[in-house]
Design a protein around this motif. Sequence first.
Motif, mmCIF file in Angstrom:
data_model
loop_
_atom_site.group_PDB
_atom_site.id
_atom_site.type_symbol
_atom_site.label_atom_id
_atom_site.label_comp_id
_atom_site.label_asym_id
_atom_site.label_seq_id
_atom_site.Cartn_x
_atom_site.Cartn_y
_atom_site.Cartn_z
ATOM 1 N N PRO A 141 25.085 -23.614 36.353
ATOM 2 C CA PRO A 141 24.502 -24.935 36.094
ATOM 3 C C PRO A 141 24.670 -25.349 34.639
ATOM 4 N N THR A 142 24.778 -26.648 34.409
ATOM 5 C CA THR A 142 24.801 -27.173 33.050
ATOM 6 C C THR A 142 23.380 -27.150 32.504
ATOM 7 N N PRO A 143 23.192 -27.290 31.189
ATOM 8 C CA PRO A 143 21.833 -27.347 30.635
ATOM 9 C C PRO A 143 20.987 -28.458 31.264
ATOM 10 N N LEU A 144 21.612 -29.612 31.550
ATOM 11 C CA LEU A 144 20.862 -30.702 32.176
ATOM 12 C C LEU A 144 20.455 -30.329 33.596
ATOM 13 N N GLN A 145 21.335 -29.688 34.349
ATOM 14 C CA GLN A 145 20.986 -29.273 35.708
ATOM 15 C C GLN A 145 19.850 -28.260 35.704
ATOM 16 N N ARG A 146 19.855 -27.365 34.718
ATOM 17 C CA ARG A 146 18.736 -26.426 34.596
ATOM 18 C C ARG A 146 17.432 -27.169 34.334
ATOM 19 N N ALA A 147 17.505 -28.202 33.512
ATOM 20 C CA ALA A 147 16.314 -28.987 33.213
ATOM 21 C C ALA A 147 15.826 -29.752 34.446
ATOM 22 N N VAL A 148 16.757 -30.330 35.200
ATOM 23 C CA VAL A 148 16.384 -31.062 36.411
ATOM 24 C C VAL A 148 15.725 -30.114 37.411
ATOM 25 N N ALA A 149 16.318 -28.936 37.606
ATOM 26 C CA ALA A 149 15.754 -27.963 38.542
ATOM 27 C C ALA A 149 14.358 -27.521 38.108
ATOM 28 N N ALA A 150 14.186 -27.269 36.815
ATOM 29 C CA ALA A 150 12.883 -26.822 36.305
ATOM 30 C C ALA A 150 11.838 -27.915 36.426
ATOM 31 N N TYR A 225 20.081 -26.607 46.844
ATOM 32 C CA TYR A 225 20.685 -27.902 46.567
ATOM 33 C C TYR A 225 21.081 -27.961 45.101
ATOM 34 N N ALA A 226 22.247 -28.519 44.836
ATOM 35 C CA ALA A 226 22.688 -28.656 43.447
ATOM 36 C C ALA A 226 21.909 -29.776 42.772
ATOM 37 N N PRO A 227 21.317 -29.536 41.607
ATOM 38 C CA PRO A 227 20.619 -30.606 40.880
ATOM 39 C C PRO A 227 21.607 -31.677 40.429
ATOM 40 N N ARG A 228 21.128 -32.884 40.250
ATOM 41 C CA ARG A 228 21.978 -33.955 39.742
ATOM 42 C C ARG A 228 22.518 -33.571 38.369
ATOM 43 N N ALA A 229 23.777 -33.928 38.117
ATOM 44 C CA ALA A 229 24.456 -33.507 36.894
ATOM 45 C C ALA A 229 24.353 -34.540 35.777
ATOM 46 N N SER A 230 23.737 -35.697 36.046
ATOM 47 C CA SER A 230 23.591 -36.732 35.020
ATOM 48 C C SER A 230 22.264 -37.442 35.205
ATOM 49 N N LEU A 231 21.756 -38.012 34.126
ATOM 50 C CA LEU A 231 20.500 -38.750 34.213
ATOM 51 C C LEU A 231 20.657 -40.009 35.062
ATOM 52 N N SER A 232 21.821 -40.629 35.013
ATOM 53 C CA SER A 232 22.042 -41.822 35.827
ATOM 54 C C SER A 232 22.035 -41.466 37.314
ATOM 55 N N GLY A 233 22.654 -40.332 37.668
ATOM 56 C CA GLY A 233 22.627 -39.885 39.054
ATOM 57 C C GLY A 233 21.226 -39.542 39.506
ATOM 58 N N LEU A 234 20.454 -38.905 38.636
ATOM 59 C CA LEU A 234 19.064 -38.580 38.950
ATOM 60 C C LEU A 234 18.243 -39.846 39.128
ATOM 61 N N LEU A 235 18.458 -40.839 38.261
ATOM 62 C CA LEU A 235 17.717 -42.096 38.347
ATOM 63 C C LEU A 235 17.981 -42.778 39.684
ATOM 64 N N PHE A 236 19.246 -42.842 40.085
ATOM 65 C CA PHE A 236 19.602 -43.482 41.344
ATOM 66 C C PHE A 236 18.973 -42.749 42.527
ATOM 67 N N GLN A 237 19.002 -41.422 42.476
ATOM 68 C CA GLN A 237 18.393 -40.627 43.540
ATOM 69 C C GLN A 237 16.897 -40.909 43.647
ATOM 70 N N MET A 238 16.214 -40.942 42.505
ATOM 71 C CA MET A 238 14.775 -41.180 42.511
ATOM 72 C C MET A 238 14.437 -42.608 42.953
ATOM 73 N N MET A 239 15.290 -43.568 42.630
ATOM 74 C CA MET A 239 15.063 -44.937 43.081
ATOM 75 C C MET A 239 15.124 -45.018 44.605
ATOM 76 N N ARG A 240 16.082 -44.300 45.205
ATOM 77 C CA ARG A 240 16.156 -44.262 46.665
ATOM 78 C C ARG A 240 14.903 -43.616 47.245
ATOM 79 N N TYR A 241 14.446 -42.542 46.625
ATOM 80 C CA TYR A 241 13.222 -41.904 47.091
ATOM 81 C C TYR A 241 12.040 -42.860 46.983
#
Length: 351
Positions: A141-150, A225-241
């Motif tokens: 995982p990238t550092p951001l993916q580790r942060a998203v998972a945590a 599940y693989a964590p989102r690799a970018s903040l923009s991808g995470l934002l879009f995912q959370m908006m759908r949720y």
Amino acid sequence: MASKHHDDISQWPFISVIVPVRNEAASIERTLECLMTQDYDPPQWEVLVVDGHSDDATADLARRFAERHPALRVLRNPRRLSSAARNIGIRNARANADIVLIVDGHCEIEDTHYLRKLAAAFARSGADCVGRPQPLATRDPTPLQRAVAAARSSWLGHHPHSHVYSSQSGAVPAASVAVAYRRSVFDRVGWFDEHFDACEDVEFNHRIDRAGLRCYFAPEVAVRYAPRASLSGLLFQMMRYGRGRLRLLRKHPATLSLGSLLPLLFTVGLGVGLPLGFAAHWLAAAYLAAVVCYAAIVLVVSARIAWRLRDGRLLVRLPLVFVTVHLGVGIGMLLELVSPGRRWRAGVTPS
């Protein structure tokens, strides 16, 4: 050969595995490779990949697997929605299917005894459906993916009543975790609501709980599940949720709670509070106090997580992830509030 405690069933049930996909070319091969190498009696299972008009090579990759594996079929999903894909899979499952399992095309299953363990969980519990842990993790995982998972596994980054990160087996509400169902469940509660583009599983599982059916949580059938690799991808995912969560509240008012509304209240307060602060000094002071309090909570939680995981890099990224998660869900709820989907039906029955 599977271990003895996995083979304590006189007759293994037929399992239909439904894999809803759209643009999963980066991960579909790994998912299908594990599914097609399961240590399970070949005549007793099938895999149905339901493709929502992917723009990449997802469908082609799945068809190549189907050419080598007769138990795999590739189906089309004209509506593209995951909810529709699930229903297409159920409709096309073998008539003798005892269990229907949903597996996303971007999750990782490394256990070749996965289907055996799932069947054993049903037999052992006698439950109507089985839930599983779904931790966020990936190789390298990238550092951001580790942060998203945590962040997502903490109380500040995920619904506190969800069991999705639990490791304790037993009876639980189906709402947040059920992914495998006895075929009879669909006769009892209907199919997935195709008005939902997200949270269709939560809505369906809520109907299971409301019908008084039983769900058993089985940690041994966890997937990653693989964590989102970018903040923009995470934002879009959370908006759908967020949109899905508000649709859930609209259809099932009983799911309403203060916790479910907090992201919406946070987002509205953040946007409205600033201009209101210019109207009166006390409003400005209240707004500033709320922002400082929120920032303090985020920083303290981030520091504790970074300390527990012994990773100082998390301290820089975790606050950004938490803000993205909270704003994403809140924005999604706000968008659904001002631009709602179609009216909800009381239930959904097979067509």
